[in-house]
Motif scaffolding. Sequence first.
Motif, short mmCIF file in Angstrom:
data_model
loop_
_atom_site.label_atom_id
_atom_site.label_comp_id
_atom_site.label_asym_id
_atom_site.label_seq_id
_atom_site.Cartn_x
_atom_site.Cartn_y
_atom_site.Cartn_z
N TYR A 85 15.70 -66.51 94.77
CA TYR A 85 16.52 -67.18 96.20
C TYR A 85 17.81 -66.98 96.48
N LEU A 86 18.80 -67.02 97.71
CA LEU A 86 19.31 -66.20 98.02
C LEU A 86 20.77 -67.63 98.96
N LYS A 87 21.79 -67.62 98.42
CA LYS A 87 22.60 -68.83 98.74
C LYS A 87 23.97 -68.12 99.46
N PRO A 88 23.62 -68.06 100.12
CA PRO A 88 24.91 -67.11 100.66
C PRO A 88 26.43 -68.87 101.28
N VAL A 89 27.36 -68.11 101.07
CA VAL A 89 28.69 -69.05 101.47
C VAL A 89 29.41 -68.53 102.09
N ALA A 90 29.82 -68.66 103.44
CA ALA A 90 31.38 -67.53 104.13
C ALA A 90 31.86 -68.72 105.02
N ILE A 91 33.13 -68.18 104.80
CA ILE A 91 34.34 -68.85 104.78
C ILE A 91 34.46 -68.34 106.32
N PRO A 92 34.77 -68.37 108.00
CA PRO A 92 34.91 -70.02 108.24
C PRO A 92 33.01 -70.22 108.68
N TRP A 93 32.70 -69.60 108.75
CA TRP A 93 30.91 -69.18 109.17
C TRP A 93 30.61 -67.34 109.55
N PHE A 120 19.50 -55.91 102.41
CA PHE A 120 20.96 -55.66 102.36
C PHE A 120 21.15 -56.69 103.43
N ILE A 121 21.89 -57.19 103.03
CA ILE A 121 22.51 -58.92 103.07
C ILE A 121 23.83 -58.34 104.64
N LYS A 122 23.78 -59.12 105.61
CA LYS A 122 24.91 -59.05 106.82
C LYS A 122 25.19 -60.56 107.01
N LEU A 123 26.77 -60.22 106.79
CA LEU A 123 27.83 -62.21 107.83
C LEU A 123 28.39 -61.58 108.63
N LYS A 124 27.97 -62.21 109.86
CA LYS A 124 28.49 -62.22 111.32
C LYS A 124 29.04 -63.22 112.22
N HIS A 125 30.62 -62.27 112.42
CA HIS A 125 30.92 -63.57 112.75
C HIS A 125 31.50 -63.22 114.30
N PRO A 126 31.19 -63.71 114.73
CA PRO A 126 32.32 -63.05 116.57
C PRO A 126 33.77 -62.45 116.89
N ASN A 127 34.72 -63.24 115.65
CA ASN A 127 36.08 -63.03 115.27
C ASN A 127 36.35 -62.24 114.10
N ARG A 128 35.42 -62.27 113.06
CA ARG A 128 36.12 -61.45 112.41
C ARG A 128 35.14 -60.58 111.07
N LYS A 129 36.00 -59.89 110.67
CA LYS A 129 35.09 -58.44 109.98
C LYS A 129 33.43 -58.76 109.25
N LYS A 139 13.31 -62.60 89.73
CA LYS A 139 12.35 -63.59 89.78
C LYS A 139 12.90 -65.24 89.42
N ASP A 140 12.67 -66.13 90.52
CA ASP A 140 12.19 -67.59 89.66
C ASP A 140 14.49 -67.63 89.68
N GLU A 141 15.02 -66.88 90.05
CA GLU A 141 16.90 -67.53 90.40
C GLU A 141 17.69 -67.26 91.46
N THR A 142 18.55 -68.19 91.28
CA THR A 142 19.31 -68.20 92.86
C THR A 142 20.37 -67.04 92.68
N LEU A 143 20.39 -66.44 93.43
CA LEU A 143 21.90 -65.64 93.78
C LEU A 143 22.48 -66.31 95.02
N LYS A 144 23.62 -66.79 94.67
CA LYS A 144 24.39 -67.38 94.84
C LYS A 144 26.12 -66.35 95.62
N ILE A 145 26.55 -66.13 96.97
CA ILE A 145 27.32 -65.66 97.28
C ILE A 145 27.84 -65.79 97.83
N GLN A 146 29.43 -66.16 97.91
CA GLN A 146 30.96 -66.37 98.77
C GLN A 146 31.75 -65.67 99.40
N VAL A 147 31.32 -65.91 100.42
CA VAL A 147 32.62 -64.62 101.31
C VAL A 147 33.93 -65.02 102.18
N THR A 148 34.93 -64.59 102.08
CA THR A 148 35.60 -65.07 102.77
C THR A 148 36.00 -64.21 103.75
#
Length: 219
Positions: A85-93, A120-129, A139-148
């Motif tokens: 599992y993957l749980k990404p967190v992006a600031i602001p979104w 391969f993951i991408k986090l896209k915001h219209p006004n951010r890089k 297997k059976d693990e949750t990867l957490k990613i937090q990006v500003t």
Amino acid sequence: VYGALLLIVMFVSLAMMVGTKYMNSHNSPFQRVHYFPRNNDSLIVQPDTATEANSVEAEDTVSHTITPKKDSTSVPIVLPELYGYLKPVAIPWAEIIIDDISHGNTPLSHPIKLTAGNHFIKLKHPNRKEFSQLISIAKDETLKIQVTLQEVFGFLRINVNPWAEIYIDGEKKGITPIADPIRLTTGEHELELKKGESILWKKTIIIPVNDTLKQTINL
């Protein structure tokens, strides 16, 4: 004497003719003897070419035994897929794109289920890089990613005739004329021109990435 000799020759000729017919009827591999009466009553022996050819052909014939192969068809073994599992967190979104497939925007109500391995993951915001990274899901693990996400800037150059107070997103930026362009984050902004409490002009503008938006307004 001559009569006896003639009788012997006739007897021999008759015997040879009978023998020839016998060999023809039994396909004998031996030579056929043909008698052709000539002036000197000589015997001419001719080989039976057809019989010899059949004999040679029979000798050259080779029998082959073909043994059929056993059926070697194998049954493929299908292994069950493994997931993590993957749980990404992006600031602001941000919009979440994994292996070129969109999975919605953050924040998420539940983790994203993925096959174990690299993605391969991408986090896209219209006004951010944009943020991009290769990740590995276990297997059976949750990867957490937090990006500003980093801000990206552009500029606004504005000319107002005769003059006005400039407000952007409710914040006063100065009074025209303004010599230098105003640095703003890319994307949408609310531009207002005021004199005192009076709003003379209002518009939503879009600041380009690393570029300058030019506005000339006649009040």
